[in-house]
Structure formats: structure tokens, C-alpha cells
Design a protein around this motif. Sequence first.
Motif, PDB file in Angstrom:
ATOM      1  N   LYS A 409       0.834  -1.205   0.000  1.00  0.00           N
ATOM      2  CA  LYS A 409       0.000   0.000   0.000  1.00  0.00           C
ATOM      3  C   LYS A 409       0.869   1.257   0.000  1.00  0.00           C
ATOM      4  CE  LYS A 409      -4.180  -1.272   2.623  1.00  0.00           C
ATOM      5  NZ  LYS A 409      -4.917  -0.916   3.850  1.00  0.00           N
ATOM      6  N   TYR A 410       1.892   1.235   0.850  1.00  0.00           N
ATOM      7  CA  TYR A 410       2.734   2.429   0.970  1.00  0.00           C
ATOM      8  C   TYR A 410       3.494   2.702  -0.323  1.00  0.00           C
ATOM      9  CZ  TYR A 410       6.422   5.642   2.097  1.00  0.00           C
ATOM     10  OH  TYR A 410       7.260   6.725   2.058  1.00  0.00           O
ATOM     11  N   LEU A 411       4.099   1.676  -0.911  1.00  0.00           N
ATOM     12  CA  LEU A 411       4.882   1.896  -2.129  1.00  0.00           C
ATOM     13  C   LEU A 411       4.016   2.516  -3.219  1.00  0.00           C
ATOM     14  CD1 LEU A 411       6.984  -1.404  -2.242  1.00  0.00           C
ATOM     15  CD2 LEU A 411       7.771   0.882  -1.579  1.00  0.00           C
ATOM     16  N   TYR A 412       2.808   1.979  -3.378  1.00  0.00           N
ATOM     17  CA  TYR A 412       1.908   2.521  -4.405  1.00  0.00           C
ATOM     18  C   TYR A 412       1.506   3.955  -4.076  1.00  0.00           C
ATOM     19  CZ  TYR A 412      -2.047   3.045  -7.574  1.00  0.00           C
ATOM     20  OH  TYR A 412      -2.903   3.514  -8.543  1.00  0.00           O
ATOM     21  N   SER A 413       1.055   4.175  -2.843  1.00  0.00           N
ATOM     22  CA  SER A 413       0.544   5.501  -2.495  1.00  0.00           C
ATOM     23  C   SER A 413       1.664   6.535  -2.407  1.00  0.00           C
ATOM     24  CB  SER A 413      -0.242   5.446  -1.185  1.00  0.00           C
ATOM     25  OG  SER A 413       0.575   5.047  -0.109  1.00  0.00           O
ATOM     26  N   HIS A 414       2.873   6.113  -2.079  1.00  0.00           N
ATOM     27  CA  HIS A 414       3.988   7.059  -2.029  1.00  0.00           C
ATOM     28  C   HIS A 414       4.306   7.587  -3.419  1.00  0.00           C
ATOM     29  CE1 HIS A 414       8.492   7.974  -1.070  1.00  0.00           C
ATOM     30  NE2 HIS A 414       7.750   9.043  -0.942  1.00  0.00           N
ATOM     31  N   LEU A 415       4.426   6.671  -4.390  1.00  0.00           N
ATOM     32  CA  LEU A 415       4.706   7.126  -5.754  1.00  0.00           C
ATOM     33  C   LEU A 415       3.527   7.923  -6.306  1.00  0.00           C
ATOM     34  CD1 LEU A 415       6.538   7.231  -8.224  1.00  0.00           C
ATOM     35  CD2 LEU A 415       5.464   5.110  -9.007  1.00  0.00           C
ATOM     36  N   ALA A 416       2.316   7.405  -6.123  1.00  0.00           N
ATOM     37  CA  ALA A 416       1.140   8.126  -6.617  1.00  0.00           C
ATOM     38  C   ALA A 416       1.035   9.491  -5.959  1.00  0.00           C
ATOM     39  CB  ALA A 416      -0.124   7.309  -6.338  1.00  0.00           C
ATOM     40  N   GLY A 417       1.342   9.550  -4.668  1.00  0.00           N
ATOM     41  CA  GLY A 417       1.277  10.822  -3.955  1.00  0.00           C
ATOM     42  C   GLY A 417       2.316  11.811  -4.431  1.00  0.00           C
ATOM     43  N   ALA A 418       3.511  11.318  -4.768  1.00  0.00           N
ATOM     44  CA  ALA A 418       4.556  12.201  -5.289  1.00  0.00           C
ATOM     45  C   ALA A 418       4.124  12.820  -6.608  1.00  0.00           C
ATOM     46  CB  ALA A 418       5.859  11.421  -5.467  1.00  0.00           C
ATOM     47  N   LEU A 419       3.486  12.018  -7.436  1.00  0.00           N
ATOM     48  CA  LEU A 419       3.024  12.509  -8.735  1.00  0.00           C
ATOM     49  C   LEU A 419       1.864  13.491  -8.583  1.00  0.00           C
ATOM     50  CD1 LEU A 419       3.099   9.059 -10.532  1.00  0.00           C
ATOM     51  CD2 LEU A 419       4.584  10.995 -11.114  1.00  0.00           C
ATOM     52  N   THR A 420       0.896  13.131  -7.747  1.00  0.00           N
ATOM     53  CA  THR A 420      -0.295  13.976  -7.623  1.00  0.00           C
ATOM     54  C   THR A 420      -0.039  15.220  -6.789  1.00  0.00           C
ATOM     55  OG1 THR A 420      -1.078  12.659  -5.730  1.00  0.00           O
ATOM     56  CG2 THR A 420      -1.845  12.012  -7.918  1.00  0.00           C
ATOM     57  N   PHE A 421       1.041  15.217  -6.014  1.00  0.00           N
ATOM     58  CA  PHE A 421       1.382  16.423  -5.260  1.00  0.00           C
ATOM     59  C   PHE A 421       1.779  17.567  -6.186  1.00  0.00           C
ATOM     60  CE2 PHE A 421       4.960  19.061  -3.940  1.00  0.00           C
ATOM     61  CZ  PHE A 421       4.354  19.805  -2.944  1.00  0.00           C
ATOM     62  N   ILE A 422       2.480  17.263  -7.257  1.00  0.00           N
ATOM     63  CA  ILE A 422       3.032  18.320  -8.110  1.00  0.00           C
ATOM     64  C   ILE A 422       1.949  19.242  -8.660  1.00  0.00           C
ATOM     65  CG2 ILE A 422       4.372  18.814 -10.207  1.00  0.00           C
ATOM     66  CD1 ILE A 422       6.067  16.339  -9.590  1.00  0.00           C
ATOM     67  N   PRO A 423       0.820  18.735  -9.155  1.00  0.00           N
ATOM     68  CA  PRO A 423      -0.231  19.674  -9.572  1.00  0.00           C
ATOM     69  C   PRO A 423      -0.719  20.564  -8.433  1.00  0.00           C
ATOM     70  CG  PRO A 423      -0.627  17.519 -10.516  1.00  0.00           C
ATOM     71  CD  PRO A 423       0.495  17.347  -9.549  1.00  0.00           C
ATOM     72  N   TYR A 424      -0.856  19.999  -7.230  1.00  0.00           N
ATOM     73  CA  TYR A 424      -1.267  20.825  -6.091  1.00  0.00           C
ATOM     74  C   TYR A 424      -0.227  21.905  -5.792  1.00  0.00           C
ATOM     75  CZ  TYR A 424      -1.844  22.406  -1.311  1.00  0.00           C
ATOM     76  OH  TYR A 424      -1.952  23.208  -0.195  1.00  0.00           O
ATOM     77  N   GLY A 425       1.025  21.516  -5.722  1.00  0.00           N
ATOM     78  CA  GLY A 425       2.080  22.487  -5.426  1.00  0.00           C
ATOM     79  C   GLY A 425       2.181  23.567  -6.489  1.00  0.00           C
ATOM     80  N   THR A 426       1.957  23.184  -7.732  1.00  0.00           N
ATOM     81  CA  THR A 426       1.990  24.148  -8.826  1.00  0.00           C
ATOM     82  C   THR A 426       0.805  25.104  -8.734  1.00  0.00           C
ATOM     83  OG1 THR A 426       3.016  22.411 -10.161  1.00  0.00           O
ATOM     84  CG2 THR A 426       2.270  24.366 -11.322  1.00  0.00           C
ATOM     85  N   LEU A 427      -0.331  24.575  -8.301  1.00  0.00           N
ATOM     86  CA  LEU A 427      -1.505  25.413  -8.047  1.00  0.00           C
ATOM     87  C   LEU A 427      -1.197  26.467  -6.983  1.00  0.00           C
ATOM     88  CD1 LEU A 427      -4.549  26.198  -7.750  1.00  0.00           C
ATOM     89  CD2 LEU A 427      -4.831  24.109  -6.391  1.00  0.00           C
ATOM     90  N   VAL A 428      -0.531  26.064  -5.891  1.00  0.00           N
ATOM     91  CA  VAL A 428      -0.158  27.002  -4.835  1.00  0.00           C
ATOM     92  C   VAL A 428       0.696  28.126  -5.414  1.00  0.00           C
ATOM     93  CG1 VAL A 428       1.196  27.281  -2.709  1.00  0.00           C
ATOM     94  CG2 VAL A 428      -0.349  25.328  -2.956  1.00  0.00           C
ATOM     95  N   ASP A 429       1.638  27.769  -6.268  1.00  0.00           N
ATOM     96  CA  ASP A 429       2.511  28.775  -6.870  1.00  0.00           C
ATOM     97  C   ASP A 429       1.727  29.712  -7.791  1.00  0.00           C
ATOM     98  OD1 ASP A 429       5.365  29.713  -7.602  1.00  0.00           O
ATOM     99  OD2 ASP A 429       4.480  29.249  -9.556  1.00  0.00           O
ATOM    100  N   HIS A 430       0.900  29.149  -8.656  1.00  0.00           N
ATOM    101  CA  HIS A 430       0.130  29.955  -9.607  1.00  0.00           C
ATOM    102  C   HIS A 430      -0.777  30.931  -8.846  1.00  0.00           C
ATOM    103  CE1 HIS A 430      -1.983  29.881 -13.802  1.00  0.00           C
ATOM    104  NE2 HIS A 430      -1.947  31.094 -13.287  1.00  0.00           N
TER     105      HIS A 430
END
Length: 567
Positions: A409-430
Motif C-alpha cells: 500500500k505504501y509503495l503505491y501511495s507514495h509514488l502516486a502521492g509524489a506525482l499527484t502532489f506536483i499539480p497541487y504544489g503548482t496550483l499554490v505557486d500559480h
Amino acid sequence: MKFSEMPYERPDLDKVKRELGDLTGRLKAAESYEEARAVFLEKEAAERHVDTLVTLASIRNSIDTRDEFYDGEMNFWNAAGPELEEYTKAWTAAMLASPFRKDFAAEYGDLMFVNAEIELKTFAPEIVPQLQRENDLTQEHQKLIASAKVPFEGKTYTLAQMGPFQSDADDARRLAAWKAVGQWYKDNQPELDRIYDELTHLRDEMGRKLGYEGYTPLGYYRMKRNCYTKEDVESFRAAVRKYLVPLADRVFRAQAQRIGVAYPLSYADNALKFRSGNPRPQGTADDIIAQGKKFYDELSPETSEFFQTMLDNDLMDVLATEGKAGGGYCTGIMDYKVPFIFANFNGTQGDVEVVTHEAGHAFACWMNRDRVPGSYVWPGMEACEVHSMSMEFMAWPWTEGFFGPDTKKYLYSHLAGALTFIPYGTLVDHFQHEVYANPDMTPAQRHAVWKELQGQYMPWVRLDGDIPFFADGEAWQRQSHIYGAPFYYIDYCLAQTVALELWALLQKDKEAAWEKYMAYTKQGGSRTFTALLENAGLDTPFDEKCLREVCETASAWLDGFDLTGIA
């Protein structure tokens, strides 16, 4: 020396100013490089000591924001820091004008002068009152968040302590937790709006007083961006929308199907990765630290020595307690050449990521603790986040010791979370770029901008749900960086892209990935971000190819990962 034994005493501010002024005068009067270098090293030692005092006060204040002594000391430093700026900038100007600049550059590299030129663009005596007020407001915000008491199921909790409830596998309990947290923010929204509105106008005023069209150019200089521009960041955001938003959307559609809810997801459902519950670390906080020691002992001789030093000297404060500031961070205590880790363990997978993420920062600080000048211990913020985010992935071979039966569970959610975080972080910047381009927006208009941008970067989140605050386009107010560290957040996104590049290499060749990590880390802050990457043989995230290839590799891994038997 143990952290508790490190002495703190408020310095005589006038004496510090006189000493800085005297050092600047002696530098100007130096008749040889040897003489100028001796003054330079003396100033380095003095600066390290002042930085140590500020850091000790700040850490102890964040551990318990109710402590009246350190609250008072932070009030002192909030006023003293901007006053000292005038003297440090005078020193910087003298260094830039020194006839021995070429000699200094030959011994220490030219980056110190590149950064010095940027620093001079961030200050004038006329903005001291605004800097002092900015410090006061950010401290006020920190104290407000730390004081949160959220009523839930007959008890009260801090915001950090609510984390496990917000990812509970029981749908009703999880939704209730999100509503409770949202209600706390709603109840305190007048204060949150007031603080941010004043911060926005203060920063805009500082930018205009320094001759800029607003805060954004000043914000970039304050972030010490020395190798990329606002236009480069805009190009990166465009690549995120092109490659990562569609991939993240696929991840969340699969999540909705996996947990049996409608798409787009509510904030509460977005937080549940598996119907049987999110991955949880096994054991107690002490067990997590013990597994962290095993990881670092086995990873390399350097990491083993580093982590043992952290343990021996009590250089980590990780339990979530009442009155403690929110979030987590790593900082350096310069006189003692050691890092310090601050966190809020709450029983979620984030506890493990503290031991890897924040310790990644700490390890980089440890590896570069003897660098001169002291500014070379740390690179820019985006470069620092590569150390931490990549270390999270380096821990993958030791995941079972942290998560036991929840390892897959962790391996999957860690990678998925790393990928899905970037749009959120980019939203914060924009969002921040929009705010500082239009500083006179009302709070309601700012919320509307966030809601509109969230539709572009996070289409998988439903904004018409029944969770107060979160569903109303106001969730940006829980992101403390927006208040205290404007324009910082894109650094996480740039770094995550590089970390994913190292993750991809880790899947093929663990030794090669670690060699590149060490080649990157050992450089400290002696080069710019893009030069650090080039020197370590890594691609820059500003090259669209980098993000495209990361997405292709990660997408194939997620599609091929066996989740059979995991609900």
C-alpha cells in the motif's frame, strides 16, 4: 552537545551592530588579500553565532508556542533581524566592491558574489518597519495555527492530531473529521483573512519602495533565484498541466473506483487511498525512529554516523503536543555544526516520511557542515528539497520495516502521492502569482481565484460538497507557506520532479542512483540549482523532456504494480 544543553542568551543588539560595522570598515581598509580574508573569516564566525541564537530561540518557540520566554525572544528577533539587515547589506556591498574579489572567488567560488548581488536587491533601510511587521504577522499566524483546538468525538485535538481521523477508513468518521477541521478554519477565517490581507499589502509596499512594480520580483530575489526566471516557472507549470494533470487524473479515477465512491471526489474521499485504510506505520514513534536508524546504518557509512549523532544529541523533536507549532522542518545550528528536525508525528505514513524527508535535509546539512562561507552549507530551497524528497525514495528497500503488512500500500501511495502532489504544489505557486499581481483583491476574490485555478490543476476534487471551508475554494489558507514563505512552494514541485528522476534510476540500478544522489548532495550550496544537477548528471525540470519521461516511467510502474488482494 545535547540540544537542551545549548546555551541561549539574548545578545546586545547595539554591540552586534558595532561589531558588524567595525568588520565592514576593516574589510574596506584591508591592504592585502590575507588581511581581507582574515576579516572575512572573523565575520563568518560572528554571523554563525548570531544565526545560532536566532535558531535556538525559534526552535524552542515552535516546540511550545506558549512558552513566554521564547515568545518574547522571537518578538525581539522579529524587530532585531530587519535592523541588522542594514549592517549585513553594508558588509555585502563592501565585499562586492573589494579589490580582492577575484582572490575570494578563486578560493571560494564566484557564487557567493552572484548571491550577494541578489541580496542587495532585497533591502533598503526604508522597508525596515515593513519587515518587522511582516515578522510579527507570520508569528501571529503560527501561533493561531498552533493554538487550534478542534472538538471531535467529545475531545479536543490540535490540527496535526486530527490527521489520522481525516484519513480514517470509516466514511462517516472521516467526513466528520474533515467537517470539524473545516469548521475550525471557518470560525477563524476573519483572522486568517486579515493576516494574509495585511501581509499581501505589506509585501507589495516593500516591492514598490525598492523600485519594483510589485512584490513578485522582490519575492524571487528573496528566494535567491539565481539560475531561472518567472518565465521558466510558467513553462514548468504549463508542462505540469500538459503531462502530470492527466496522469494524476487517472490515478484519482482509479482511486474512486477502488474505494467505491463517485468521481470527482470530495476532500474526505480524496484522502482515502484504499477501502481497507491508508498505509499506517507499524509500532510506536520509538519503533519508527529505530527503523530509521536501521535504514541509515545500512544505507552508507556517512548516513550511519549522521543519524547516530542526531540520536545522541536529541536533535529531533517529533511528537505532536499541545501548543506546538504545526508542520515540520529541518534547520541548522551553525555554532555546533549540527542539524535539527522538528515534526508532528500523528500515526500516519507522514511520520515515516519525516524520518526520511526531514532527515534528508539534515544529512545534506551534516555533509556540508564545514563549508566556508556558511552560505554554502545549504543551496537554494528548490535544490534543498531534492535532498529530502529523494531520500524518501532511497528508503524504499527498507519499507517493510516501517510498514509491515501495509508495505505494498505504501509503495503505491507514495509514488502516486509524489506525482499527484506536483499539480497541487503548482496550483499554490500559480495562486500566489495571481495574488501578488493583484494585491488589492478582497478575501472573497482571492478565494474565487483559488477555486478557478483548482479546477485547472485538481479537477478530481469536487468543490460543491458539504464540507465547510474546503469545498468553498478556501483550502489555500491551511497552507502555511503561503503566509510565511511566499513563492517557496514551487521549489517542492521542481525538486519532486528531480526526485522522481532518481526514483526511476533506483528501479534499474540502486548503486548508480545512490552515487548520483551523493554527487548532488556533496556539492552543498556551492553551485546554482541547475549547475548542481548538471554536475551530478541529472536533468533539469525546466526541460519539458524531464517531466514527460518521468510521467511515462511512473505511469508504467503504477499500471504494472500488483495490488491483488488489497482493497
